[in-house]
Motif scaffolding. Structure first.
Motif, mmCIF file in Angstrom:
data_model
loop_
_atom_site.group_PDB
_atom_site.id
_atom_site.type_symbol
_atom_site.label_atom_id
_atom_site.label_comp_id
_atom_site.label_asym_id
_atom_site.label_seq_id
_atom_site.Cartn_x
_atom_site.Cartn_y
_atom_site.Cartn_z
ATOM 1 N N GLN A 174 0.810 -1.219 0.000
ATOM 2 C CA GLN A 174 0.000 0.000 0.000
ATOM 3 C C GLN A 174 0.852 1.281 0.000
ATOM 4 O O GLN A 174 0.318 2.374 -0.198
ATOM 5 N N THR A 175 2.154 1.136 0.232
ATOM 6 C CA THR A 175 3.038 2.299 0.260
ATOM 7 C C THR A 175 3.315 2.749 -1.174
ATOM 8 O O THR A 175 3.785 1.954 -1.990
ATOM 9 N N PRO A 176 3.026 4.008 -1.479
ATOM 10 C CA PRO A 176 3.282 4.512 -2.833
ATOM 11 C C PRO A 176 4.774 4.463 -3.188
ATOM 12 O O PRO A 176 5.637 4.514 -2.305
ATOM 13 N N LEU A 177 5.055 4.388 -4.470
ATOM 14 C CA LEU A 177 6.428 4.267 -4.940
ATOM 15 C C LEU A 177 7.307 5.414 -4.445
ATOM 16 O O LEU A 177 8.421 5.189 -3.963
ATOM 17 N N GLU A 178 6.838 6.635 -4.566
ATOM 18 C CA GLU A 178 7.633 7.799 -4.131
ATOM 19 C C GLU A 178 7.966 7.717 -2.645
ATOM 20 O O GLU A 178 9.083 8.013 -2.227
ATOM 21 N N GLN A 179 7.000 7.304 -1.847
ATOM 22 C CA GLN A 179 7.229 7.145 -0.407
ATOM 23 C C GLN A 179 8.224 6.013 -0.149
ATOM 24 O O GLN A 179 9.095 6.136 0.713
ATOM 25 N N SER A 180 8.117 4.930 -0.905
ATOM 26 C CA SER A 180 9.049 3.807 -0.759
ATOM 27 C C SER A 180 10.476 4.246 -1.052
ATOM 28 O O SER A 180 11.421 3.828 -0.376
ATOM 29 N N ILE A 181 10.642 5.096 -2.051
ATOM 30 C CA ILE A 181 11.975 5.587 -2.396
ATOM 31 C C ILE A 181 12.541 6.443 -1.265
ATOM 32 O O ILE A 181 13.714 6.310 -0.896
ATOM 33 N N LYS A 182 11.712 7.301 -0.691
ATOM 34 C CA LYS A 182 12.146 8.123 0.437
ATOM 35 C C LYS A 182 12.517 7.250 1.635
ATOM 36 O O LYS A 182 13.530 7.480 2.307
ATOM 37 N N LEU A 183 11.695 6.254 1.899
ATOM 38 C CA LEU A 183 11.961 5.336 3.008
ATOM 39 C C LEU A 183 13.249 4.556 2.771
ATOM 40 O O LEU A 183 14.037 4.329 3.702
ATOM 41 N N TYR A 184 13.461 4.152 1.538
ATOM 42 C CA TYR A 184 14.686 3.425 1.184
ATOM 43 C C TYR A 184 15.910 4.299 1.454
ATOM 44 O O TYR A 184 16.903 3.830 2.019
ATOM 45 N N ALA A 185 15.847 5.567 1.065
ATOM 46 C CA ALA A 185 16.960 6.489 1.310
ATOM 47 C C ALA A 185 17.228 6.629 2.803
ATOM 48 O O ALA A 185 18.386 6.654 3.245
ATOM 49 N N GLN A 186 16.166 6.701 3.595
ATOM 50 C CA GLN A 186 16.320 6.785 5.050
ATOM 51 C C GLN A 186 16.975 5.517 5.593
ATOM 52 O O GLN A 186 17.845 5.572 6.467
ATOM 53 N N ALA A 187 16.560 4.377 5.074
ATOM 54 C CA ALA A 187 17.107 3.097 5.530
ATOM 55 C C ALA A 187 18.599 2.997 5.204
ATOM 56 O O ALA A 187 19.393 2.547 6.034
ATOM 57 N N VAL A 188 18.969 3.436 4.017
ATOM 58 C CA VAL A 188 20.381 3.393 3.620
ATOM 59 C C VAL A 188 21.214 4.297 4.521
ATOM 60 O O VAL A 188 22.301 3.920 4.968
ATOM 61 N N THR A 189 20.694 5.479 4.822
ATOM 62 C CA THR A 189 21.392 6.404 5.720
ATOM 63 C C THR A 189 21.548 5.788 7.109
ATOM 64 O O THR A 189 22.622 5.852 7.712
#
Length: 65
Positions: free
Chosen positions: A14-29
């Motif tokens: 249910q998480t939109p793609l744009e939000q997933s990308i932001k979350l991914y960046a946070q996870a990598v950091t």
């Protein structure tokens, strides 16, 4: 725990793609920060072990004499 939450949100269909990308960046950091802290802890442990080994060697050699 924060990383687990990020991964859960990324995995949620249910998480939109744009939000997933932001979350991914946070996870990598966050992973980078954790990796740096782990590396620092490892170096500190190695230093302590070296000091203990250096301190133990003269005592053992004195006993053997």
């Amino acid at each position: 725990m924060q990383l687990e939450q990020l991964l859960e949100q990324i995995s949620d269909t249910q998480t939109p793609l744009e939000q997933s990308i932001k979350l991914y960046a946070q996870a990598v950091t966050l992973l980078d920060v954790c990796s740096q802290k782990l590396q620092q802890a490892t170096l500190q442990i190695e230093e302590i072990d070296q000091k203990l080994a250096a301190g133990a060697q003269p005592a053992n050699s004195a006993e053997g004499e």
